[in-house]
Motif scaffolding. Structure first.
Motif, PDB file in Angstrom:
ATOM      1  N   ASP A 313      36.743  50.987  19.457  1.00 42.81           N
ATOM      2  CA  ASP A 313      37.742  50.438  20.367  1.00 42.81           C
ATOM      3  C   ASP A 313      38.428  51.592  21.091  1.00 42.81           C
ATOM      4  OD1 ASP A 313      40.320  49.454  21.371  1.00 42.81           O
ATOM      5  OD2 ASP A 313      39.826  47.600  20.315  1.00 42.81           O
ATOM      6  N   ARG A 314      38.082  51.766  22.348  1.00 45.60           N
ATOM      7  CA  ARG A 314      38.580  52.908  23.121  1.00 45.60           C
ATOM      8  C   ARG A 314      40.103  52.917  23.211  1.00 45.60           C
ATOM      9  NH1 ARG A 314      39.638  52.687  28.629  1.00 45.60           N
ATOM     10  NH2 ARG A 314      39.833  54.699  29.714  1.00 45.60           N
ATOM     11  N   GLU A 315      40.713  51.774  23.475  1.00 41.28           N
ATOM     12  CA  GLU A 315      42.152  51.730  23.682  1.00 41.28           C
ATOM     13  C   GLU A 315      42.917  52.073  22.403  1.00 41.28           C
ATOM     14  OE1 GLU A 315      43.455  51.588  26.590  1.00 41.28           O
ATOM     15  OE2 GLU A 315      41.483  51.329  27.494  1.00 41.28           O
ATOM     16  N   LEU A 316      42.469  51.530  21.266  1.00 38.99           N
ATOM     17  CA  LEU A 316      43.155  51.839  20.015  1.00 38.99           C
ATOM     18  C   LEU A 316      42.960  53.299  19.622  1.00 38.99           C
ATOM     19  CD1 LEU A 316      42.635  48.729  17.708  1.00 38.99           C
ATOM     20  CD2 LEU A 316      44.688  49.433  18.935  1.00 38.99           C
ATOM     21  N   PHE A 317      41.759  53.832  19.862  1.00 36.37           N
ATOM     22  CA  PHE A 317      41.513  55.247  19.570  1.00 36.37           C
ATOM     23  C   PHE A 317      42.439  56.133  20.385  1.00 36.37           C
ATOM     24  CE2 PHE A 317      39.388  59.154  20.993  1.00 36.37           C
ATOM     25  CZ  PHE A 317      39.233  59.810  19.775  1.00 36.37           C
ATOM     26  N   LEU A 318      42.536  55.874  21.684  1.00 40.74           N
ATOM     27  CA  LEU A 318      43.391  56.701  22.530  1.00 40.74           C
ATOM     28  C   LEU A 318      44.865  56.539  22.156  1.00 40.74           C
ATOM     29  CD1 LEU A 318      41.699  56.228  26.026  1.00 40.74           C
ATOM     30  CD2 LEU A 318      41.683  58.288  24.595  1.00 40.74           C
ATOM     31  N   ASP A 319      45.280  55.315  21.838  1.00 40.37           N
ATOM     32  CA  ASP A 319      46.674  55.088  21.466  1.00 40.37           C
ATOM     33  C   ASP A 319      47.022  55.848  20.187  1.00 40.37           C
ATOM     34  OD1 ASP A 319      49.219  53.504  21.935  1.00 40.37           O
ATOM     35  OD2 ASP A 319      48.740  52.888  19.891  1.00 40.37           O
ATOM     36  N   ALA A 320      46.100  55.868  19.226  1.00 41.34           N
ATOM     37  CA  ALA A 320      46.339  56.633  18.000  1.00 41.34           C
ATOM     38  C   ALA A 320      46.339  58.126  18.278  1.00 41.34           C
ATOM     39  CB  ALA A 320      45.284  56.284  16.953  1.00 41.34           C
ATOM     40  N   LEU A 321      45.414  58.588  19.126  1.00 39.97           N
ATOM     41  CA  LEU A 321      45.282  60.016  19.388  1.00 39.97           C
ATOM     42  C   LEU A 321      46.492  60.574  20.122  1.00 39.97           C
ATOM     43  CD1 LEU A 321      43.205  62.222  18.813  1.00 39.97           C
ATOM     44  CD2 LEU A 321      42.219  61.793  21.059  1.00 39.97           C
ATOM     45  N   VAL A 322      47.020  59.850  21.104  1.00 38.42           N
ATOM     46  CA  VAL A 322      48.143  60.394  21.872  1.00 38.42           C
ATOM     47  C   VAL A 322      49.404  60.482  21.033  1.00 38.42           C
ATOM     48  CG1 VAL A 322      47.210  59.545  24.053  1.00 38.42           C
ATOM     49  CG2 VAL A 322      48.905  58.155  22.817  1.00 38.42           C
ATOM     50  N   ARG A 323      49.437  59.831  19.874  1.00 37.32           N
ATOM     51  CA  ARG A 323      50.610  59.885  19.012  1.00 37.32           C
ATOM     52  C   ARG A 323      50.491  60.943  17.922  1.00 37.32           C
ATOM     53  NH1 ARG A 323      53.903  55.700  20.258  1.00 37.32           N
ATOM     54  NH2 ARG A 323      52.974  54.064  21.557  1.00 37.32           N
ATOM     55  N   LEU A 324      49.430  61.749  17.978  1.00 41.17           N
ATOM     56  CA  LEU A 324      49.250  62.851  17.036  1.00 41.17           C
ATOM     57  C   LEU A 324      49.583  64.162  17.732  1.00 41.17           C
ATOM     58  CD1 LEU A 324      45.860  61.802  15.386  1.00 41.17           C
ATOM     59  CD2 LEU A 324      48.178  61.418  14.522  1.00 41.17           C
ATOM     60  N   PRO A 325      50.492  64.970  17.193  1.00 39.72           N
ATOM     61  CA  PRO A 325      50.825  66.247  17.849  1.00 39.72           C
ATOM     62  C   PRO A 325      49.619  67.147  18.071  1.00 39.72           C
ATOM     63  CG  PRO A 325      52.418  65.735  16.122  1.00 39.72           C
ATOM     64  CD  PRO A 325      51.313  64.727  15.998  1.00 39.72           C
ATOM     65  N   GLU A 326      48.577  67.010  17.227  1.00 42.59           N
ATOM     66  CA  GLU A 326      47.393  67.861  17.357  1.00 42.59           C
ATOM     67  C   GLU A 326      46.686  67.679  18.690  1.00 42.59           C
ATOM     68  OE1 GLU A 326      47.999  67.112  12.947  1.00 42.59           O
ATOM     69  OE2 GLU A 326      48.124  65.963  14.815  1.00 42.59           O
ATOM     70  N   VAL A 327      46.924  66.562  19.383  1.00 43.60           N
ATOM     71  CA  VAL A 327      46.223  66.335  20.653  1.00 43.60           C
ATOM     72  C   VAL A 327      46.652  67.350  21.705  1.00 43.60           C
ATOM     73  CG1 VAL A 327      47.856  64.740  21.763  1.00 43.60           C
ATOM     74  CG2 VAL A 327      45.386  64.457  22.139  1.00 43.60           C
ATOM     75  N   ARG A 328      47.715  68.100  21.466  1.00 47.54           N
ATOM     76  CA  ARG A 328      48.125  69.156  22.406  1.00 47.54           C
ATOM     77  C   ARG A 328      47.198  70.362  22.340  1.00 47.54           C
ATOM     78  NH1 ARG A 328      54.387  69.315  20.610  1.00 47.54           N
ATOM     79  NH2 ARG A 328      53.302  69.444  18.612  1.00 47.54           N
ATOM     80  N   ARG A 329      46.370  70.464  21.296  1.00 46.45           N
ATOM     81  CA  ARG A 329      45.420  71.565  21.214  1.00 46.45           C
ATOM     82  C   ARG A 329      44.337  71.361  22.279  1.00 46.45           C
ATOM     83  NH1 ARG A 329      44.758  71.367  14.601  1.00 46.45           N
ATOM     84  NH2 ARG A 329      46.921  71.969  14.113  1.00 46.45           N
ATOM     85  N   PRO A 330      43.924  72.437  22.952  1.00 45.14           N
ATOM     86  CA  PRO A 330      42.991  72.271  24.082  1.00 45.14           C
ATOM     87  C   PRO A 330      41.712  71.530  23.723  1.00 45.14           C
ATOM     88  CG  PRO A 330      43.963  74.457  24.118  1.00 45.14           C
ATOM     89  CD  PRO A 330      44.405  73.841  22.833  1.00 45.14           C
ATOM     90  N   TRP A 331      41.113  71.826  22.564  1.00 42.72           N
ATOM     91  CA  TRP A 331      39.841  71.187  22.223  1.00 42.72           C
ATOM     92  C   TRP A 331      40.010  69.684  22.014  1.00 42.72           C
ATOM     93  CZ3 TRP A 331      38.868  68.345  17.893  1.00 42.72           C
ATOM     94  CH2 TRP A 331      39.771  68.468  16.826  1.00 42.72           C
ATOM     95  N   LEU A 332      41.133  69.281  21.367  1.00 42.26           N
ATOM     96  CA  LEU A 332      41.324  67.858  21.117  1.00 42.26           C
ATOM     97  C   LEU A 332      41.804  67.143  22.380  1.00 42.26           C
ATOM     98  CD1 LEU A 332      41.052  65.676  19.042  1.00 42.26           C
ATOM     99  CD2 LEU A 332      43.354  66.189  18.197  1.00 42.26           C
ATOM    100  N   ARG A 333      42.525  67.847  23.227  1.00 45.23           N
ATOM    101  CA  ARG A 333      42.895  67.255  24.512  1.00 45.23           C
ATOM    102  C   ARG A 333      41.633  66.998  25.350  1.00 45.23           C
ATOM    103  NH1 ARG A 333      47.170  67.121  28.211  1.00 45.23           N
ATOM    104  NH2 ARG A 333      46.390  65.945  29.997  1.00 45.23           N
ATOM    105  N   ALA A 334      40.651  67.884  25.245  1.00 45.64           N
ATOM    106  CA  ALA A 334      39.392  67.673  25.964  1.00 45.64           C
ATOM    107  C   ALA A 334      38.670  66.436  25.434  1.00 45.64           C
ATOM    108  CB  ALA A 334      38.505  68.905  25.845  1.00 45.64           C
ATOM    109  N   VAL A 335      38.705  66.220  24.105  1.00 50.66           N
ATOM    110  CA  VAL A 335      38.123  65.004  23.533  1.00 50.66           C
ATOM    111  C   VAL A 335      38.837  63.774  24.084  1.00 50.66           C
ATOM    112  CG1 VAL A 335      37.909  63.676  21.398  1.00 50.66           C
ATOM    113  CG2 VAL A 335      37.289  66.104  21.417  1.00 50.66           C
ATOM    114  N   HIS A 336      40.156  63.819  24.086  1.00 45.35           N
ATOM    115  CA  HIS A 336      40.937  62.706  24.634  1.00 45.35           C
ATOM    116  C   HIS A 336      40.525  62.416  26.071  1.00 45.35           C
ATOM    117  CE1 HIS A 336      44.359  61.422  27.174  1.00 45.35           C
ATOM    118  NE2 HIS A 336      44.660  60.612  26.177  1.00 45.35           N
ATOM    119  N   ASP A 337      40.402  63.461  26.883  1.00 48.58           N
ATOM    120  CA  ASP A 337      40.075  63.267  28.294  1.00 48.58           C
ATOM    121  C   ASP A 337      38.671  62.708  28.474  1.00 48.58           C
ATOM    122  OD1 ASP A 337      42.580  64.248  28.764  1.00 48.58           O
ATOM    123  OD2 ASP A 337      41.913  66.205  29.518  1.00 48.58           O
TER     124      ASP A 337
END
Length: 350
Positions: A313-337
């Motif tokens: 589920d893309r929407e739930l995955f993104l909603d969970a990811l944006v609420r994790l501080p780790e998403v500010r790391r460049p590699w994980l931000r690239a995954v998010h994008d």
């Protein structure tokens, strides 16, 4: 047990209910058919996150203010509604009437887009939002600003122990009609966000089995190949102790507590999904009861095969990811994008 009452006139708005953990699929949108009830009768759950209107655009508030709201990567809009909305089953609601000018929906019912659509029948105060449109889990959200909780003398539900939970009905990954369970898609999608954050950007190795079936395609697509690597396995009640980097552990459906695994990183999973993963392949057959001779077993048909590959589920995955501080790391931000921009080789529902 408690009941929820109107903050304006103290009228009872629910029958007696016991608190349970908020289901991970509470805000999931799935398909275009009517979904079942979110909450079991006699229960309630509290959403700790802000929800509902008013909404403010990311461009308006900026990254710093969004982070103060617990959002660490760009989203279309951030909710400035109140935290603490209370989810209850539709059948547990009492003494309310619809607010007709707020009865909007897309197709088959109400989706709550305009805020509370239920009012206290006694005083007319807006107190709750009924959601029963297609694609949504059916639920009533009590507005925390408009209700109070009141202790009542009624038998409370007993909190089951971890071993007792193993005896509860498990949730198979495929529904009787042959489609993947939306609860499984929600649980794995949210769990994947936490596994990625715990990986540190290293390749995650998953042993063959149900965990690999659910997680490996996405992990292999989103993380780099080759060393260094981290291991992901199940850990929890009834399983032997194991040494691992990341453990998938059960989250208690009543208390919300996460099994303490003692590993470096523990990722919680919905308990009935975790239990199926942990024990479905070595589950012992049980003798049938009520009239069949000893040693005779039920001849139940096997579960239907899925109608297609497992999709996250893309929407739930993104909603969970944006609420994790780790998403500010460049590699994980690239995954998010990559997921946000719908990279075509990823195993998500678009």
């Amino acid at each position: 047990m408690i009941v929820f009452t109107c903050a304006g006139c103290d009228a009872w708005l629910t029958s007696p209910v016991s608190q349970v953990a908020l289901p991970v699929h509470a805000h999931q949108r799935y398909g275009h058919e009517l979904l079942p009830a979110l909450m079991e009768p006699g229960t309630y759950a509290v959403d700790p996150e802000p929800s509902g209107p008013p909404w403010r655009r990311w461009e308006e508030i900026g990254a710093e203010e969004a982070e103060a709201c617990g959002v660490y990567a760009p989203v279309f809009a951030v909710s400035y509604g109140p935290p603490g909305a209370v989810a209850v089953a539709l059948g547990d609601v009492r003494g309310t009437v619809l607010i007709r000018e707020r009865c909007d929906g897309v197709c088959c019912g109400l989706d709550g887009r305009n805020g509370p659509n239920l009012a206290c029948a006694r005083c007319g105060r807006a107190v709750a939002t009924l959601v029963d449109d297609c694609s949504y889990w059916q639920v009533v959200w009590l507005d925390p600003r408009a209700v109070r909780s009141l202790d009542v003398d009624a038998p409370a539900r007993r909190v089951l122990g971890w071993e007792e939970l193993r005896e509860q009905p498990q949730r198979p990954p495929v529904d009787p009609v042959g489609v993947w369970s939306p609860v499984w898609e929600a649980a794995i999608s949210v769990g994947l966000a936490h596994v990625l954050a715990a990986s540190g950007g290293a390749r995650v190795v998953v042993p063959d089995g149900p965990v690999a079936d659910a997680f490996r395609p996405a992990l292999d697509a989103l993380l780099p190949a080759g060393p260094p690597t981290r291991s992901l396995v199940l850990a929890g009640p009834g399983l032997p102790a194991t040494v691992t980097d990341i453990a998938l552990v059960p989250r208690h459906p009543q208390s919300g507590k996460i099994w303490s695994s003692g590993t470096e990183a523990a990722v919680p999973l919905t308990a009935d999904v975790w239990t199926y993963m942990a024990f479905s392949r070595n589950r012992r057959l049980r003798p049938a009861s009520r009239g069949l001779p000893e040693g005779v077993y039920r001849d139940d048909p096997p579960p239907p095969p899925p109608s297609g590959p497992f999709r996250l589920d893309r929407e739930l995955f993104l909603d969970a990811l944006v609420r994790l501080p780790e998403v500010r790391r460049p590699w994980l931000r690239a995954v998010h994008d990559d997921v946000r921009d719908r990279r075509p080789d990823l195993p998500f529902s678009w």
